[in-house]
Design an enzyme around this catalytic site. Structure first.
Site, PDB file in Angstrom:
ATOM      1  N   THR A 166      15.071   3.988  21.245  1.00  0.00           N
ATOM      2  CA  THR A 166      15.490   2.677  20.294  1.00  0.00           C
ATOM      3  C   THR A 166      15.704   1.336  20.011  1.00  0.00           C
ATOM      4  OG1 THR A 166      17.901   2.602  20.771  1.00  0.00           O
ATOM      5  CG2 THR A 166      17.461   4.780  19.511  1.00  0.00           C
ATOM      6  N   HIS A 167      15.602   0.303  19.355  1.00  0.00           N
ATOM      7  CA  HIS A 167      15.333  -1.224  19.084  1.00  0.00           C
ATOM      8  C   HIS A 167      13.839  -0.779  19.998  1.00  0.00           C
ATOM      9  CE1 HIS A 167      18.834  -1.277  17.913  1.00  0.00           C
ATOM     10  NE2 HIS A 167      18.912  -0.304  18.717  1.00  0.00           N
ATOM     11  N   SER A 204     -15.184  -4.687  20.678  1.00  0.00           N
ATOM     12  CA  SER A 204     -15.365  -6.243  20.205  1.00  0.00           C
ATOM     13  C   SER A 204     -16.361  -6.981  20.751  1.00  0.00           C
ATOM     14  CB  SER A 204     -14.103  -7.426  21.391  1.00  0.00           C
ATOM     15  OG  SER A 204     -14.065  -8.272  21.330  1.00  0.00           O
ATOM     16  N   TYR A 215       1.861   3.190 -27.964  1.00  0.00           N
ATOM     17  CA  TYR A 215       1.237   3.039 -27.130  1.00  0.00           C
ATOM     18  C   TYR A 215       0.667   1.405 -27.277  1.00  0.00           C
ATOM     19  CZ  TYR A 215      -3.445   2.501 -25.332  1.00  0.00           C
ATOM     20  OH  TYR A 215      -5.036   2.184 -24.582  1.00  0.00           O
ATOM     21  N   GLU A 273      -5.257   0.866  12.717  1.00  0.00           N
ATOM     22  CA  GLU A 273      -4.855  -1.015  11.670  1.00  0.00           C
ATOM     23  C   GLU A 273      -5.113  -0.841  10.758  1.00  0.00           C
ATOM     24  OE1 GLU A 273      -5.895  -4.183  15.242  1.00  0.00           O
ATOM     25  OE2 GLU A 273      -7.099  -2.769  15.861  1.00  0.00           O
ATOM     26  N   LYS A 321     -12.694  -4.434  25.572  1.00  0.00           N
ATOM     27  CA  LYS A 321     -12.180  -3.803  24.635  1.00  0.00           C
ATOM     28  C   LYS A 321     -12.270  -2.723  23.490  1.00  0.00           C
ATOM     29  CE  LYS A 321      -9.194  -6.083  22.893  1.00  0.00           C
ATOM     30  NZ  LYS A 321      -9.105  -7.424  21.576  1.00  0.00           N
ATOM     31  N   GLN A 380      -4.188   0.259 -20.456  1.00  0.00           N
ATOM     32  CA  GLN A 380      -4.861   0.881 -19.914  1.00  0.00           C
ATOM     33  C   GLN A 380      -5.258   0.106 -18.910  1.00  0.00           C
ATOM     34  OE1 GLN A 380      -9.136   0.365 -22.886  1.00  0.00           O
ATOM     35  NE2 GLN A 380      -9.226  -1.817 -21.733  1.00  0.00           N
TER      36      GLN A 380
HETATM   37  N1  ARG Z   1      -9.187   3.602 -23.126  1.00  0.00           N
HETATM   38  C1  ARG Z   1      -7.951   3.578 -24.038  1.00  0.00           C
HETATM   39  C2  ARG Z   1      -7.319   3.085 -22.665  1.00  0.00           C
HETATM   40  O1  ARG Z   1      -7.274   3.475 -21.562  1.00  0.00           O
HETATM   41  C3  ARG Z   1      -8.019   4.404 -24.872  1.00  0.00           C
HETATM   42  C4  ARG Z   1      -6.890   4.700 -25.384  1.00  0.00           C
HETATM   43  C5  ARG Z   1      -7.113   2.987 -26.871  1.00  0.00           C
HETATM   44  N2  ARG Z   1      -6.168   3.244 -28.069  1.00  0.00           N
HETATM   45  C6  ARG Z   1      -6.257   2.902 -28.554  1.00  0.00           C
HETATM   46  N3  ARG Z   1      -5.729   2.307 -30.099  1.00  0.00           N
HETATM   47  N4  ARG Z   1      -6.961   1.602 -28.707  1.00  0.00           N
HETATM   48  O2  ARG Z   1      -5.590   2.732 -22.819  1.00  0.00           O
END
Ligand code: ARG
Length: 477
Positions: free
Chosen positions: A170-171, A292, A332, A305, A298, A337
């Site tokens: 511990t520690h 190294s 959307y 790492e 080394k 994207q």
């Molecule tokens: N390349 C776009 C994305 O990855 C696809 C969807 C595009 N849709 C749009 N309404 N422009 O999100």
């Protein structure tokens, strides 16, 4: 950027007045194309995109939107596209923005009119949501499998070293002796939780957004159950707005990847410590060491790492996605994207990390003598002495702690191990101590006594190893 898009339609005067337009001789349409195109990143989704189009077109034929002949041509064309991509001959185009439009345009070029009907009752919004879910689901399942492989390597090592005594810390100060097998199994437990989180995430994301169309659903009588099942989803998503705008499935997966990377980084750090000459607990072979360029003596544990450091990249991907999604209104937005580059980077790094960790665990040679010697240093059995005083002499633990501490002080002053003191020296602190105490002060006696459930005793380790071997074997089937 070399491929000029017919973006001239967007290249109006308003566009040219953009402050950044002047720096680009090609005008705003070139920068528009550059910022908009995602094909270099999302071409990785080609398998998922084709699978989605196969399922969608089959369903469109079933409901009478496509004829049998049209769907046959579409399937042939998609098969040809898959072959072209595999062969490296597919004409990817930046002007066509993304994988969805690249494939659709190629399909139309190959088969003509039927290809133009594929996008009925579908939008790129539900298409990309479906493709990306398929990709992330498979990445999550792949990570769970890679975790099992690492667990397996750790359980094998634990089986070999159920009785190998090492210092428990511990520690990072010597605390009490434990067994190396027990230490290995601690990581098996941690990894099991990481694996469980991936499987939970995969199960939760297993709903199909295809058919949500742009955002509102569609007027065509589509069969979403059919496409969902064709793509291996449990069911279709229930809300079209949520379908196209949700990316929490990717956040959950990248968050889990971050946690897994943290688990790995801790084990990687221990490998760095154990293989340093100051510990000398373990060695990596040439296969997992680097030299190294200047210091011939080394042997550097670079893989450990780097595995330790890749938490940075993995967590960065997760953070990127969080920041991209924060505050986005439904449904959307093109911001989304940016989800793919971040998520791909996370899983590419995690795959490397898990493979490197598994490789190193299989490769490690353990120096049991060095571990045992270190386990005996630092008065690691002082608690065992206190426990004996409680158990045999009936001292309250707080009093026993004082007595044991005073005996450690004598040993320290004489530069002796606890069990190298004479009975008289011990009795100078607590006259009731008998020779029996010496049966409990060795590191072996100490670990053998840790038989409480979950404790470090070799027999516990063997029982846990058996449990894990059965669990892991069940997974292979
Ligand atoms: N390349 C776009 C994305 O990855 C696809 C969807 C595009 N849709 C749009 N309404 N422009 O999100």
């Amino acid at each position: 950027m070399s491929e000029k898009h017919d973006a001239s339609e967007n290249n109006d005067d308003a566009g040219k007045n953009q402050i950044w337009g002047g720096r680009f001789q090609d005008g705003p349409s070139a920068i528009m194309e550059a910022i908009n195109a995602s094909i270099d990143v999302d071409k990785r989704l080609w398998r998922e995109d084709i699978a989605g189009s196969l399922a969608h077109s089959t369903m469109l034929a079933r409901i009478g939107v496509l004829s049998a002949d049209e769907v046959a041509k579409i399937h042939d064309g998609l098969g040809q596209i898959a072959a072209e991509i595999e062969a490296g001959t597919f004409p990817f185009s930046t002007a066509l923005e993304d994988i969805h439009m690249n494939i659709e345009a190629r399909l139309i070029a190959l088969i003509g009119a039927p290809g133009e009907r594929l996008h009925t009752a579908r939008s790129r919004n539900d298409q990309v949501a479906t493709d990306f879910r398929l990709w992330v689901r498979s990445a999550a399942n792949g990570a769970a499998e890679a975790i099992s492989a690492l667990q397996n390597a750790l359980v094998q090592l634990a089986a070999k070293h159920a009785g190998t005594v090492m210092p428990g810390y511990t520690h990072l100060q010597t605390a009490q002796p434990v067994t190396f097998g027990h230490h290995c199994l601690a990581y098996v437990e941690m990894l099991e939780r990481d694996r469980g989180r991936f499987l939970d995430a995969a199960a939760r994301m297993n709903e199909c957004p295809l058919g949500a169309a742009a955002l509102a659903g569609t007027s065509f009588p589509i069969d979403r159950e059919m496409t969902a099942h064709a793509l291996g989803f449990d069911r279709p998503t229930a809300n079209s707005l949520d379908s196209v705008s949700a990316r929490d499935f990717a956040l959950e997966a990248t968050g889990t990847a971050s946690l897994t990377a943290v688990t790995c980084s801790r084990l990687a750090e221990e490998i760095v410590l154990w293989t340093s000459p100051h510990f000398g607990f373990a060695a990596l072979s040439d296969a997992f060491s680097t030299g190294s360029s200047i210091m011939p003596q080394k042997r550097n544990p670079d893989a450990a790492e780097l595995a330790r450091a890749m938490v940075g990249r993995i967590n960065a991907g997760h953070q990127t996605l969080l920041v991209v999604m924060k505050g986005l209104p439904l449904a959307y937005s093109k911001d989304m994207q940016e989800d793919k580059a971040a998520t791909f980077a996370v899983f590419d790094a995690l795959e490397l990390v898990l493979a490197a960790m598994t490789g190193m665990i299989k490769d490690l040679t353990i120096n049991a003598d060095a571990m045992r010697e270190a386990a005996g240093n630092g008065y690691s059995t002082a608690t065992d002495l206190a426990d004996w005083l409680v158990r045999v002499l009936g001292l309250p633990f707080r009093r026993a702690h004082h007595v044991s501490g005073a005996i450690v002080a004598i040993a320290e002053e004489k530069n002796l191990a606890l069990d190298a003191l004479t009975l008289e020296e011990m009795q100078s602190v607590e006259p009731q101590i008998t020779n029996d105490v010496f049966n409990f002060l060795s590191v072996d006696a100490s670990v053998a006594s840790r038989t409480s459930y979950g404790g470090a005793a070799p027999k516990n380790v063997l029982a846990q190893v058996d449990r894990w071997l059965a669990t892991l074997k069940g997974r292979d089937q």
